[in-house]
Design a protein around this motif. Structure first.
Motif, short mmCIF file in Angstrom:
data_model
loop_
_atom_site.label_atom_id
_atom_site.label_comp_id
_atom_site.label_asym_id
_atom_site.label_seq_id
_atom_site.Cartn_x
_atom_site.Cartn_y
_atom_site.Cartn_z
N GLY A 1 0.78 -1.23 0.00
CA GLY A 1 0.00 0.00 0.00
C GLY A 1 0.81 1.28 0.00
N SER A 2 1.92 1.31 -0.74
CA SER A 2 2.75 2.51 -0.79
C SER A 2 3.15 2.88 0.64
CB SER A 2 2.03 3.63 -1.51
OG SER A 2 1.66 3.22 -2.82
N ASP A 3 2.95 4.14 1.06
CA ASP A 3 3.37 4.53 2.41
C ASP A 3 2.62 3.76 3.51
OD1 ASP A 3 5.11 6.32 1.33
OD2 ASP A 3 4.02 8.12 1.90
N GLU A 4 1.48 3.17 3.18
CA GLU A 4 0.74 2.38 4.17
C GLU A 4 1.43 1.06 4.48
OE1 GLU A 4 -1.62 3.07 6.09
OE2 GLU A 4 -2.99 4.53 5.24
N GLY A 5 2.40 0.64 3.67
CA GLY A 5 3.12 -0.59 3.93
C GLY A 5 2.37 -1.82 3.45
N PHE A 6 2.48 -2.90 4.20
CA PHE A 6 1.87 -4.19 3.86
C PHE A 6 0.52 -4.32 4.57
CE2 PHE A 6 1.01 -8.52 5.31
CZ PHE A 6 1.00 -9.22 4.12
N ILE A 7 -0.49 -4.78 3.81
CA ILE A 7 -1.84 -4.91 4.36
C ILE A 7 -2.42 -6.25 3.94
CG2 ILE A 7 -4.15 -3.88 4.44
CD1 ILE A 7 -2.44 -1.34 3.20
N ASP B 1 -9.40 -9.73 4.82
CA ASP B 1 -10.20 -10.92 4.49
C ASP B 1 -11.28 -10.56 3.47
OD1 ASP B 1 -12.41 -9.83 5.84
OD2 ASP B 1 -12.13 -11.08 7.62
N LEU B 2 -12.03 -11.56 3.01
CA LEU B 2 -13.02 -11.32 1.95
C LEU B 2 -14.26 -10.59 2.43
CD1 LEU B 2 -12.89 -14.48 -0.34
CD2 LEU B 2 -11.60 -12.35 -0.45
N ASP B 3 -14.34 -10.32 3.72
CA ASP B 3 -15.41 -9.46 4.24
C ASP B 3 -14.94 -8.02 4.40
OD1 ASP B 3 -17.30 -11.55 4.46
OD2 ASP B 3 -16.39 -12.19 6.35
N GLY B 4 -13.68 -7.75 4.05
CA GLY B 4 -13.17 -6.40 4.12
C GLY B 4 -12.51 -6.04 5.44
N LYS B 5 -12.30 -7.01 6.32
CA LYS B 5 -11.67 -6.75 7.61
C LYS B 5 -10.15 -6.78 7.45
CE LYS B 5 -11.24 -8.51 12.34
NZ LYS B 5 -11.62 -9.60 13.28
N VAL B 6 -9.48 -5.72 7.95
CA VAL B 6 -8.03 -5.67 7.91
C VAL B 6 -7.47 -6.61 8.98
CG1 VAL B 6 -5.98 -4.23 8.19
CG2 VAL B 6 -7.98 -3.32 7.00
N LEU B 7 -6.72 -7.61 8.54
CA LEU B 7 -6.17 -8.61 9.45
C LEU B 7 -4.73 -8.30 9.86
CD1 LEU B 7 -7.45 -11.81 7.57
CD2 LEU B 7 -8.53 -10.62 9.50
N LYS B 8 -4.00 -7.60 9.00
CA LYS B 8 -2.60 -7.32 9.26
C LYS B 8 -2.24 -6.00 8.59
CE LYS B 8 1.14 -9.62 10.99
NZ LYS B 8 1.18 -10.52 12.14
N HIS B 9 -1.49 -5.18 9.29
CA HIS B 9 -1.07 -3.90 8.73
C HIS B 9 0.33 -3.61 9.29
CE1 HIS B 9 -2.28 0.55 7.74
NE2 HIS B 9 -1.17 0.16 7.12
N VAL B 10 1.34 -3.70 8.45
CA VAL B 10 2.72 -3.54 8.89
C VAL B 10 3.35 -2.41 8.07
CG1 VAL B 10 4.91 -4.69 9.36
CG2 VAL B 10 2.81 -6.03 9.29
N ARG B 11 3.65 -1.30 8.70
CA ARG B 11 4.18 -0.13 7.99
C ARG B 11 5.70 -0.27 7.84
NH1 ARG B 11 -0.01 2.57 11.12
NH2 ARG B 11 -1.62 3.31 9.70
N VAL B 12 6.09 -0.92 6.77
CA VAL B 12 7.51 -1.17 6.49
C VAL B 12 8.12 -0.08 5.61
CG1 VAL B 12 7.33 -3.67 6.73
CG2 VAL B 12 6.91 -2.61 4.50
N GLY B 13 7.36 0.97 5.31
CA GLY B 13 7.81 2.00 4.39
C GLY B 13 7.00 1.97 3.12
N HIS B 14 7.45 2.71 2.11
CA HIS B 14 6.71 2.82 0.85
C HIS B 14 6.83 1.51 0.08
CE1 HIS B 14 4.77 5.33 -2.29
NE2 HIS B 14 5.26 4.37 -3.06
N ASN B 15 5.88 0.63 0.32
CA ASN B 15 5.94 -0.76 -0.14
C ASN B 15 5.29 -0.92 -1.50
OD1 ASN B 15 4.76 -3.93 0.63
ND2 ASN B 15 6.89 -3.38 0.87
N GLN B 16 5.96 -1.64 -2.41
CA GLN B 16 5.43 -1.81 -3.76
C GLN B 16 6.06 -3.01 -4.43
OE1 GLN B 16 6.91 2.18 -5.11
NE2 GLN B 16 7.94 1.01 -6.71
N SER B 17 5.68 -3.24 -5.69
CA SER B 17 6.23 -4.29 -6.56
C SER B 17 6.23 -5.66 -5.90
CB SER B 17 7.66 -3.93 -6.98
OG SER B 17 7.71 -2.70 -7.61
N PRO B 18 5.11 -6.11 -5.36
CA PRO B 18 5.12 -7.42 -4.71
C PRO B 18 5.07 -8.57 -5.72
CG PRO B 18 2.92 -6.51 -4.64
CD PRO B 18 3.80 -5.45 -5.26
#
Length: 688
Positions: free
Chosen positions: A504-510, A513-530
């Motif tokens: 998620g860019s500056d939001e990091g890794f997110i 689940d398929l109901d839209g609940k955020v299960l994990k959010h790790v702000r590792v920096g401007h994250n991209q190209s996975p």
């Protein structure tokens, strides 16, 4: 004794071992006189800084070895002379940095229990300037600095942010220290295990005990204008021998690892005179002979550089270098880009022959793949009236993908999106079906869920039904766009529910689940190209790997299926498409950094360079990975604006069962897509 760290390891190690027996074990010394006066990033500094997100450039101007500009997209560093003595100057103020420091880096990860000293002259009394050591990544290091005109501090930069765009600094110690902008101050750090002492002009100012990082590189660091002179790193005789031995063990282990793997062998090469491009290429069979061809697009930026590009020339060429057809006028000036362009190769009408589907000149078009002639065309939709940027009445298109909203598994519906806000769905007759809005991110991910026979659409941080209903969205909660996105089951349990994974860019890794609940959010920096693949044989399921770019480039993070960090290092100081590579065929996949013979190669799940390319003059600007010989293992296509080289393995596969991962279809290619490699095995069909 001082050593030139530009020397190859085979030459440097004996010098290290020999010098460690001398009375003083210098690790490194430099006065910056090696560099010519002026910007170190000219001429690339005048271009869009995003060019290094998906392209490899050895430098942005002046070769820096043995140094590196760790924040590669920032044109921070200038060299000149003062009173006959060379200096390195950081020339950007803090307002231009987006809460990151400029870092001029040198050294080895194995450096430990060493001392580093540099002369620093701050050029203002607001920003910080000083020296870093035990550098792990550009988000993880110790920093001894002057700031505010009256303070000396020793702080630790921690790698994970607690709040969005708030760097996680831990101040370890501070002391009053008045300074001005007319003098150089000698800043020195001494480290021995967890004990760290800080000196200014030979006088100890601070002392702390901290074991967060015990080894790493050293750097000049600044958040604003400052000058640096006479950089020096040294250690004890005994520690010098230990460091040399540690480097030797590392190099021996890498040599063993590389010997275990097939080596890249040149398979084909050809020229692309005038019509070549950077990473703006599609692969697919255009002439119907069953062999993939290349479709190369040149482009001309408009309006604001990366939001309204239009394709200027399109060239279809075989892998033998034969031009099949060409539209537009080729010009090598139009070869690079820092965004997507809307064109793909796909059998859109289901007749068994591939077409080219594209947006050009405000028209959505279907071209005959064999000839390039237009088979069908429709005027693009209007740009919505309320858009902040609306230079045209009609949409020019940012990227294009195919989805299955009708129950046709061959995905014959067309999705066209603009840069960040809107997308439109068309059928294969180019008739509009429905449209959607939101924080769309860069590229969608279609996936069939629930056995419906139709795709659900994951775009941005939202899920849409095949009928155009938004099922949920986290677009307004997450403040930066989804740079890379995928949905699927990465666990070892085939019955586990799919998850949505986003860089998620500056939001990091997110992870959602398929109901839209955020299960994990790790702000590792401007994250991209996975990308997703089987990168660790000792970890269940598949792994998700990504690289940072803006503000903290080159940090590579490997996550498991649950979103836990397995590894994090900084093997490069730029971006990379992070392409999964089925190189061995035994189930172990690698990640391609680039084709560069020194800074590129393929890394494994421990982020080690397991495969390197020969130094044979091949291009290394851009790359793609796909099976071209038919033996299920991947070939590596390397190219620049002028030529294409293709590498295969130097040995045949041994065995009767080979790993043949299921990948994203070639018809949904993008500089921003998450390249997904799902586990799959097949009987061996072809031996090289």
């Amino acid at each position: 004794m001082q050593w030139d760290m530009r020397l190859p390891t085979s030459t440097l190690l004996p010098l290290l071992l020999c010098a460690a027996t001398a009375s003083a074990a210098d690790l490194f010394r430099d006065d910056f006189s090696r560099f010519p006066p002026g910007w170190l990033t000219t001429p690339i500094g005048s271009l869009n800084a995003a060019i290094q997100e998906y392209h490899y450039l050895p430098n942005r101007g002046v070769p820096l070895g043995p140094w590196a500009n760790a924040i590669t997209h920032m044109d921070a560093w200038v060299v000149s002379d003062e009173a006959g003595h060379p200096y390195l100057e950081e020339q950007l103020d803090s307002t231009s940095k987006s809460f990151t420091n400029a870092i001029f880096l040198t050294g080895e990860p194995e450096w430990s229990d060493y001392n580093v000293e540099v002369k620093v002259k701050p050029l203002n009394l607001v920003d910080s300037a000083g020296v870093a050591f035990r550098y792990h990544t550009n988000r993880h290091y110790y920093y001894f600095f002057l700031s505010g005109g009256n303070k000396a501090s020793l702080s630790l930069h921690l790698p994970i942010e607690n709040k969005l765009r708030v760097p996680n600094w831990k101040e370890l110690a501070a002391a009053p220290f008045n300074y001005d902008t007319t003098h150089y101050y000698s800043l020195r750090l001494e480290g021995e295990g967890p004990r760290i002492r800080a000196f200014i002009d030979g006088k100890q100012i601070l002392e702390v005990n901290d074991s967060e990082i015990l080894h790493g590189k050293a750097a000049c660091v600044s958040s604003g204008p400052a000058r640096f002179q006479d950089f020096h790193v040294w250690t004890t005789d005994a520690k010098g021998r230990e460091i040399a031995a540690a480097i030797a063990r590392r190099e021996s282990e890498l040599a063993r690892l590389r010997d275990e793997n097939p080596k890249p062998k040149l398979w084909k090469k050809f020229e692309t005179p005038n019509f070549g491009a950077g990473r703006n290429v599609r692969f697919g069979d255009l002439d119907g002979d069953g062999v993939p061809d290349m479709l190369i697009a040149q482009n001309i930026p408009r309006v604001q550089g990366d939001a309204f590009d239009q394709i200027s020339c399109l060239t279809a060429v075989t892998l033998e270098g034969k031009v099949l057809w060409q539209l537009g006028r080729p010009d090598p000036r139009n070869g690079l880009l820092t965004n997507d362009t809307p064109f793909q190769i796909h059998d859109i009408d289901g007749d068994g022959k591939n077409e080219v589907v594209m947006v050009r000149d405000f028209h959505l078009q279907i071209l005959d793949g064999r000839t390039g002639k237009v088979k069908r065309s429709a005027v693009m939709t209007q740009i919505p009236q309320g858009d902040k940027s609306r230079p045209y009445e009609l949409e020019s298109g940012d990227s294009l993908a195919f989805v299955n909203f009708s129950g046709d598994k061959r995905r014959h519906e067309i999705l066209v999106k603009d840069r960040y806000t809107h997308f439109w769905i068309y059928d294969n007759q180019l008739r509009p079906l429905w449209h959607g809005d939101g924080q769309t991110g860069h590229f969608p991910y279609p996936l069939e869920v629930g056995g419906s026979g139709k795709d659900s659409l994951f775009i941005g941080y939202a899920m849409w039904s095949p009928e155009g209903k938004q099922l949920w969205s986290r677009d307004t909660e997450l403040k930066d766009h989804a740079d890379g996105l995928m949905a699927g089951n990465l666990t070892a349990d085939p019955k586990a529910p799919p998850r949505v994974y986003a860089s998620g860019s500056d939001e990091g890794f997110i992870m959602i689940d398929l109901d839209g609940k955020v299960l994990k959010h790790v702000r590792v920096g401007h994250n991209q190209s996975p990308s997703v693949g089987k990168y660790r044989m000792d970890v269940p399921g598949l792994q998700y790997i990504s690289v940072n770019f803006w503000k903290n480039p080159g940090i590579v993070t490997l996550f498991d299926a649950a979103g836990n960090i397995l590894e994090q290092e900084e093997p490069i100081h730029t971006g990379s498409p992070m392409l999964p590579v089925n190189w061995r065929g035994d189930g172990q996949e690698f990640v391609l950094l680039s084709g560069n013979p020194k800074e590129g190669g393929m890394i494994d799940g421990h982020l080690r360079r397991a495969v390197m390319f020969p130094d044979d003059g091949h291009p290394d600007l851009a790359a793609n990975v796909l099976d071209l010989t038919g033996d299920q293992r991947d070939e590596i296509v390397l190219w620049d604006q002028h030529r294409v080289w293709i590498y295969t393995q130097d040995r045949p596969f041994q065995g009767d069962r080979i790993y043949a991962p299921l990948r994203n279809p070639d018809y949904n290619e993008s500089n921003y897509r998450t390249n997904v490699s799902l586990s799959n095995w097949e009987r061996v069909r072809v031996q090289k």
